[in-house]
Write a protein that holds these residues in place. Structure first.
Motif, PDB file in Angstrom:
ATOM      1  N   VAL A  79     -15.713 -53.696   7.752  1.00 30.30           N
ATOM      2  CA  VAL A  79     -14.658 -52.729   8.322  1.00 30.30           C
ATOM      3  C   VAL A  79     -14.880 -52.038   9.963  1.00 30.30           C
ATOM      4  N   TYR A  80     -13.831 -51.886  10.581  1.00 36.11           N
ATOM      5  CA  TYR A  80     -13.740 -51.461  11.869  1.00 36.11           C
ATOM      6  C   TYR A  80     -12.950 -50.465  12.130  1.00 36.11           C
ATOM      7  N   LEU A  81     -13.336 -49.328  13.251  1.00 33.09           N
ATOM      8  CA  LEU A  81     -12.627 -48.443  13.596  1.00 33.09           C
ATOM      9  C   LEU A  81     -12.500 -48.522  14.863  1.00 33.09           C
ATOM     10  N   GLN A  82     -11.505 -48.785  15.666  1.00 33.17           N
ATOM     11  CA  GLN A  82     -11.603 -48.942  17.140  1.00 33.17           C
ATOM     12  C   GLN A  82     -10.786 -47.685  17.546  1.00 33.17           C
ATOM     13  N   MET A  83     -11.487 -46.988  18.678  1.00 34.53           N
ATOM     14  CA  MET A  83     -10.981 -45.554  18.675  1.00 34.53           C
ATOM     15  C   MET A  83     -10.939 -45.579  20.429  1.00 34.53           C
ATOM     16  N   ASN A  84      -9.660 -45.249  20.587  1.00 32.52           N
ATOM     17  CA  ASN A  84      -9.234 -45.174  22.067  1.00 32.52           C
ATOM     18  C   ASN A  84      -8.931 -43.625  22.641  1.00 32.52           C
ATOM     19  N   SER A  85      -8.871 -43.607  23.837  1.00 30.30           N
ATOM     20  CA  SER A  85      -8.344 -42.296  24.227  1.00 30.30           C
ATOM     21  C   SER A  85      -9.254 -40.762  23.669  1.00 30.30           C
ATOM     22  N   LEU A  86     -10.338 -41.074  23.389  1.00 24.14           N
ATOM     23  CA  LEU A  86     -11.310 -40.156  22.653  1.00 24.14           C
ATOM     24  C   LEU A  86     -11.146 -38.887  23.384  1.00 24.14           C
ATOM     25  N   LYS A  87     -11.048 -37.803  22.706  1.00 26.26           N
ATOM     26  CA  LYS A  87     -11.019 -36.516  23.080  1.00 26.26           C
ATOM     27  C   LYS A  87     -12.438 -35.666  22.586  1.00 26.26           C
ATOM     28  N   PRO A  88     -12.778 -34.679  23.120  1.00 22.92           N
ATOM     29  CA  PRO A  88     -13.934 -33.856  22.713  1.00 22.92           C
ATOM     30  C   PRO A  88     -13.925 -33.259  21.422  1.00 22.92           C
ATOM     31  N   GLU A  89     -12.641 -33.170  20.815  1.00 19.46           N
ATOM     32  CA  GLU A  89     -12.499 -32.831  19.291  1.00 19.46           C
ATOM     33  C   GLU A  89     -12.825 -33.952  18.262  1.00 19.46           C
ATOM     34  N   ASP A  90     -12.808 -35.300  18.760  1.00 22.23           N
ATOM     35  CA  ASP A  90     -13.293 -36.208  18.049  1.00 22.23           C
ATOM     36  C   ASP A  90     -14.525 -36.214  17.637  1.00 22.23           C
ATOM     37  N   THR A  91     -15.374 -35.365  18.375  1.00 26.03           N
ATOM     38  CA  THR A  91     -16.936 -35.268  17.957  1.00 26.03           C
ATOM     39  C   THR A  91     -17.163 -34.885  16.731  1.00 26.03           C
ATOM     40  N   ALA A  92     -17.920 -35.765  16.011  1.00 28.92           N
ATOM     41  CA  ALA A  92     -18.249 -35.866  14.624  1.00 28.92           C
ATOM     42  C   ALA A  92     -19.006 -36.891  14.043  1.00 28.92           C
ATOM     43  N   VAL A  93     -19.486 -36.780  12.853  1.00 25.13           N
ATOM     44  CA  VAL A  93     -20.328 -37.701  12.235  1.00 25.13           C
ATOM     45  C   VAL A  93     -19.196 -38.468  11.290  1.00 25.13           C
TER      46      VAL A  93
END
Length: 123
Positions: A79-93
């Protein structure tokens, strides 16, 4: 038993992209939904995205809708998660999890969890 191993995390600048992967093993003959969750420092674990066994149904948290895409390849047990337009608030485990009986959207409903991969988005 389902074993899940995440990979693909790292450090990226705001606006950048990352692709997380999760390899499943063990009870792979069973049909189950898969979800991605995340936990930022000092915060509770939260739902990010989920996908049904067939891949025909996907669900997203409002905070990532339009930026993240979940997909799966059952032939490869991935399973995959493509993450685009990342923001600082996406910082996490980020955690991959399997739900043997539900839709894979509830933290307390997941049956198996990976150990997580850290995503850090710098501003």
């Amino acid at each position: 038993q389902v074993q899940l191993v995440e990979s693909g995390g790292g450090l990226v600048q705001a606006g950048g992209s990352l692709r997380l992967s999760c390899a499943a093993s063990g009870r792979t003959y069973s049909r189950y939904a898969l979800g991605w969750f995340r936990q930022a420092p000092g915060k509770e674990r939260e739902f990010v995205a989920a996908i049904s066994w067939s891949g025909g149904n996907t669900y997203y948290a409002d905070s990532v809708k339009g930026r993240f895409t979940i997909s799966r390849d059952n032939a490869k047990n991935m399973v995959y998660l493509q993450m685009n337009s990342l923001k600082p608030e996406d910082t996490a485990v980020y955690y991959c999890a399997a739900d043997l009986s539900g839709w894979g959207r509830r933290v307390d409903g997941m049956d198996y969890w990976g150990k997580g991969t850290l995503v850090t988005v710098s501003s």
